[in-house]
Design a protein around this motif. Structure first.
Motif, short mmCIF file in Angstrom:
data_model
loop_
_atom_site.label_atom_id
_atom_site.label_comp_id
_atom_site.label_asym_id
_atom_site.label_seq_id
_atom_site.Cartn_x
_atom_site.Cartn_y
_atom_site.Cartn_z
N VAL A 39 23.37 23.24 62.72
CA VAL A 39 23.57 21.91 63.30
C VAL A 39 23.58 22.06 64.81
CG1 VAL A 39 25.21 20.01 63.52
CG2 VAL A 39 24.88 21.12 61.30
N LEU A 40 22.75 21.27 65.49
CA LEU A 40 22.69 21.36 66.95
C LEU A 40 23.61 20.30 67.56
CD1 LEU A 40 18.81 21.70 67.26
CD2 LEU A 40 20.50 23.52 66.96
N GLY B 182 31.20 21.92 51.44
CA GLY B 182 32.02 22.80 52.27
C GLY B 182 31.15 23.76 53.06
N LYS B 183 30.10 24.28 52.40
CA LYS B 183 29.21 25.25 53.06
C LYS B 183 28.41 24.58 54.18
CE LYS B 183 28.74 28.38 49.23
NZ LYS B 183 27.93 29.41 48.64
N GLU C 19 37.44 15.21 64.36
CA GLU C 19 37.64 16.65 64.58
C GLU C 19 36.82 17.15 65.75
OE1 GLU C 19 37.04 18.46 60.43
OE2 GLU C 19 36.82 16.30 60.21
N GLY C 20 36.18 16.23 66.45
CA GLY C 20 35.48 16.64 67.66
C GLY C 20 33.98 16.75 67.53
N GLY D 275 30.73 24.24 61.91
CA GLY D 275 32.04 24.73 62.33
C GLY D 275 33.18 23.86 61.83
N LEU D 276 32.94 23.10 60.78
CA LEU D 276 33.97 22.19 60.27
C LEU D 276 34.48 22.67 58.92
CD1 LEU D 276 31.95 18.98 61.08
CD2 LEU D 276 34.02 19.72 62.30
N ASN D 277 35.60 22.10 58.52
CA ASN D 277 36.21 22.49 57.26
C ASN D 277 36.32 21.28 56.33
OD1 ASN D 277 37.53 24.05 55.34
ND2 ASN D 277 39.54 23.49 56.18
#
Lengths: 415, 530
Positions: free
Chosen positions: B172-173, B209-210, B334-335, B216-218
């Motif tokens: 992801v960019l 989730g993957k 989450e940003g 970079g997220l959960n």
């Protein structure tokens, strides 16, 4: 009426065992329900195409001694196999459907997938040797015929024959109307002189030096049609193994049908043997259920030729609980757990489930896991036997013939 | 470089639903899927269009959503839905208090139900056990997931939507806390390319989730494996549910020419884990035979498994108790603005899930066009006139099935081919009545790369023969149109089919496996790759 021998099962091993017993003067009853695997298998006699590592076997007779000790060939020995092969070639020739080949070599057979498979005996129409020798191969399809794909075969064959010129032609015989035709449909039509002539004429333009033709199992239901077609064409034209119904399997079944009538074998068709009676270690009778009633058949000896999982001779309705439904004989098999499932159908090694069957002593009599004789007058043949995976090693019809040969001699020794 | 407004990751039913919805609202959208469409839970389940009865006690909100969406899908997706109706039957050993709760639940959730006597139930379904003490009819139905997915794609294409199968998300960019694009890769060729986009919608189901992790997220998703077994005929003509607290192996769904029994529920680490164990098969049979008598006498075609994407908000319930509801997560909090994830839910409510996600996307993009997916049919029906004309060329019984599978445009193409080319009238699949013409038309499409892709589009090889006869025929056709090496394709297809067979190698299935081997290993000798 008590017979000398009752044979249960109507596949290649059952038919052969019944005939062999009758030829030795025994009074035989043959009881069967189904058609065996002849319509499925193409009727070529594979003895041993591949070893345990899936390497192609060049000389089946010489390869037997390297087989695992549980393998049926090891029990029967090369003499039984040789005797069976000799008997079969003589029998097939007498009935006008001769087979070529020897126990010490392999015959290449072309397949409808464009591969070559090794076999021991084949009728001339399936002997692919001229294809190997030719410089040019013409793959012949028929308009309207399903399940033989000339362009697929022509696309695959160059992998084996890189140096040959391989082309596909499609012949329109104007048969079948617009409906789908199987190989059997075409084979029946090619038995007619007019259709055969049209076929030969359509291929004549492709005949040249060192050219061989290959097609599906369509060259007549009558055995003479294939030979005759080849003569008229003036070049070899050979058939392939492929999807059922296998015409050559049916040709073979047909001569067996004639032979069991000629041998005056008491034949009970469409009857499923469901139970047996015993007296100590002797089998006394079997009970067969037909549409109308149940009948009991008595004999001095019994030959079990009901097949493996495919034929219904061994049944496994629950995991790891296989059984033999007529005599309840002890079944030899390797249990599979969830950690050890056969996930690959082409695993490169024999499938464990395919090794399932009945254990025997060297006389082909059923024994239990401890080696103890279960019944002294019951002989086991064909895919009822354990310890070999006929799909993996290409050995089904060879084991069928050899075990029939062995069992027929053993059971007549009892007299 | 690709350019789009929205990139959807995941070609399950939710993803294709969102693609269609956004495309209909005029939002430029591209969907990528790392395998063929419906590779996850969207196809690896019963094929049940819930009435909501299953959730009437536990989760009334979900039950209400089900019955609403059930009505909508029957309308917009008539060619995918078989309106079988469903039965809920309670056995003598089942808790009668649950039945009372269920009745109240249905009433409060708006699920129509009709009580019938046990005798009436057995008249409708003669294989039902005589241990039934009560029975109800509800508007359950069966639905063809593959067909539904492709009809969503076709519909989306008409509005400019695009989809790439066998394409995965690599990266992801992002710049300054905003999504600017993605790097994607064609898994067949290995070629990578960039996609310039404003929004990424993570609709990867059990893989969500993957995918989130790539940014970079959960996201808490628990893959929950459900295994099912397929019988070779229609043992029942209605969906048959057991009326008790939801458990394993208590639903039978008649689907096309087969019946599906499921499921189990096992938490797994990896959604790619689709192995079915014999222990699971035994468990399904043991429970299933309590409802249908003599169940073990019928031939099992195969077993399969898929992972439900259960959403695990911190501290939530797990397994069967976890919510079957869905959640939309805006990762801006989450940003990372422009990254959205949808998880949970179930097939029956996919359209609603897609609508809610599309609303969210439109809100971000400032698009005010309303959702129309609840009213516009997925595909235009084949007219009875066209079917009448086609009957001249199709095999008996083939026309209706083909019309449902193909939709108007492809049906037209297939009929024309049948008319002009006698050879194309060959029936390549006797189990599902599929002609060579249909296979040829579909196989030529650029989304078809393997016999597996072809099977999911045409049902060829899904029926009783499980590819024994049609694998050769399809491989031959593939070779003729220049798609793949016939031996490689045959080997791959037979191997793939066997994956579903080995967990059920008992009874008549074992016999069929011997036949497969006798044909492909013995008669064709294709086992050896050298």
């Amino acid at each position: 009426m008590k017979q000398d021998v009752v044979v249960v099962g109507g596949g290649l091993s059952g038919f052969t065992a019944a005939l062999m017993c009758a030829e030795q003067g025994a009074a035989v009853t043959l009881i069967f329900a189904g058609a065996g695997t002849l319509p499925l298998s193409g009727g070529v006699i594979d003895v041993l195409g591949f070893d345990g590592q899936k390497r192609e076997v060049q000389n089946p007779a010489a390869a037997l001694s390297a087989l695992p000790s549980k393998h049926p060939y090891r029990k029967m020995g090369v003499e039984s196999l040789q005797g069976a092969i000799d008997w079969f070639k003589d029998f097939a020739a007498r009935y006008g459907h001769p087979y070529e080949g020897e126990l010490t070599t392999q015959i290449p057979v072309a397949t409808a997938a464009g591969t070559i498979k090794p076999t021991c005996l084949a009728p001339r129409s399936l002997n692919g040797s001229p294809l190997v020798a030719a410089k040019r191969i013409v793959v012949v399809g028929i308009v309207g015929l399903k399940d033989f794909y000339e362009r697929l075969v022509a696309a695959a064959l160059p992998k084996i024959f890189a140096d040959k010129e391989i082309t596909a032609v499609t012949v329109d015989l104007h048969i079948g109307g617009k409906r789908d035709m199987t190989m059997l449909d075409v084979a029946r039509r090619l038995d007619e002189p007019k259709t055969q002539e049209a076929f030969v004429n359509a291929l004549k333009p492709y005949v040249a030096n060192e050219t061989a033709f290959v097609t599906g199992q369509i060259l007549g239901m009558n055995s003479v049609t294939a030979v005759d077609t080849e003569e008229r064409l003036g070049a070899p034209i050979r058939e392939t193994t492929g999807l059922p119904p296998a015409v050559n399997g049916l040709r073979l079944a047909k001569i067996y049908e004639r032979a069991i009538i000629d041998a005056k074998i008491n034949t009970v068709r469409g009857a499923k043997v469901i139970a047996a009676k015993r007296d100590g270690r002797r089998i006394v009778s079997v009970t067969a259920k037909a549409a109308a009633r149940e009948n009991e058949y008595f004999a001095d000896a019994f030959i079990l030729a009901t097949g493996g999982f495919y034929g219904g001779g061994i049944v496994m309705e629950r995991f790891n609980e296989p059984y033999e439904p007529i005599f309840n004989l002890p079944v030899d098999f390797i249990a599979e757990t969830d950690d050890d499932l056969p996930t690959d159908i082409f695993a490169g090694v024999p499938q464990k489930f395919a090794l399932t069957g009945l254990m025997t002593d060297e006389h082909l009599r059923s024994i239990d896991g401890a080696g103890k004789l279960v019944a002294e007058n019951l002989f086991v043949v064909g895919k009822n036997l354990s310890g070999y995976d006929y799909c993996f090693e290409h050995s089904g019809n060879g084991v069928a013939l050899a075990s029939a040969y062995k069992a027929s001699h053993e059971c007549l020794c009892l007299k | 470089m690709e350019k789009t407004d929205v990139l959807i990751v995941g070609g399950g039913v939710t993803g294709v639903g969102i693609l269609r919805d956004l495309s209909m609202r005029g939002v430029p959208t591209l969907l990528i899927e790392k395998a063929d469409l419906m590779n996850g839970a969207s196809s690896r389940y019963h094929g049940l269009l819930h009435s909501g009865g299953r959730y009437a006690v536990k989760d009334r909100a979900a039950a209400r959503e089900c019955i609403e969406e059930n009505k909508i899908l029957r309308r917009i997706g008539a060619a995918c839905v078989e309106p079988t109706e469903g039965l809920f039957v309670r056995l003598d050993v089942d808790d009668d208090a649950y039945e009372e709760q269920w009745i109240v639940g249905c009433q409060k959730s708006g699920i129509p139900f009709k009580e019938i006597t046990p005798d009436e139930a057995r008249t409708l379904e003669p294989r039902l056990t005589d241990k039934i003490v009560s029975a109800y009819v509800v508007p359950d139905a069966s639905i063809d997931g593959f067909r539904c997915a492709w009809q969503n794609i076709d519909s989306a294409k008409r509005y400019g939507g695009r989809a790439k199968t066998y394409t995965e998300l690599v990266d992801v960019l992002q710049t300054g806390g905003e999504v600017t694009g993605a790097r994607i890769k064609n898994v067949l060729t290995g070629a990578e390319e960039f996609v310039d986009c404003k929004i990424i919608v993570n609709a990867a189901g059990a893989w969500a989730g993957k995918i989130a992790a790539k940014a970079g997220l959960n996201v808490g998703v628990q893959p929950d494996k459900g295994s099912l077994i397929v019988f070779n005929s229609r043992l029942v003509t209605h969906i048959v549910n057991r009326l008790h607290k939801s458990s394993d192996g208590d639903i039978f769904v008649p689907c096309g020419s087969v019946t599906i029994l499921g499921t189990t529920s096992v938490a797994v680490d990896d959604p790619e884990d689709t192995r079915v164990t014999r222990a699971e098969v035994e468990r399904l049979l043991t429970i299933g035979e309590k409802m249908l008598v003599n169940l073990r006498e019928y031939r099992i075609l195969r077993a399969f498994a898929g992972s439900r994407p259960l959403y695990l908000p911190t501290g939530g319930e797990k397994g069967r108790s976890a919510s079957r509801g869905f959640a939309i997560i805006d990762h801006a909090a989450e940003g990372l603005a422009g990254m959205l994830t949808i998880v949970g839910g179930k097939f029956t409510t996919y359209r609603l899930m897609a609508e809610k996600m599309s609303d969210k996307v439109c809100e971000i993009l400032g698009v005010t066009v309303p959702c129309r997916t609840a009213t516009e049919p997925l595909t235009e029906d084949v007219s009875s006139d066209a079917k009448h004309r086609a009957r001249k060329y199709f095999p008996a019984y083939g026309v209706e099935r083909a019309a449902e599978r193909l939709g108007k445009e492809r049906f037209q193409k297939v009929t024309e081919l049948l008319q002009r080319d006698d050879n194309s009238r060959k029936l390549l699949c006797e189990c599902e009545n599929v002609t060579r013409a249909e296979i040829a038309v579909v196989a030529a499409e650029d989304t078809i790369h393997s016999l597996g892709d072809l099977r999911r589009r045409t049902r060829i090889g899904m029926g009783t023969c499980q590819g024994n006869f049609c694998t050769l025929r399809n491989a031959a056709l593939f070779a003729e149109i220049g798609k793949g090496d016939p031996l490689v394709e045959m080997r791959k297809n037979i191997r793939e089919r066997f994956k579903g067979v080995h967990p059920v190698l008992i009874g008549k299935t074992l016999r069929e496996a011997e036949m497969t081997r006798a044909i492909y290993e013995l008669a064709f000798n294709i086992a050896d790759e050298n």
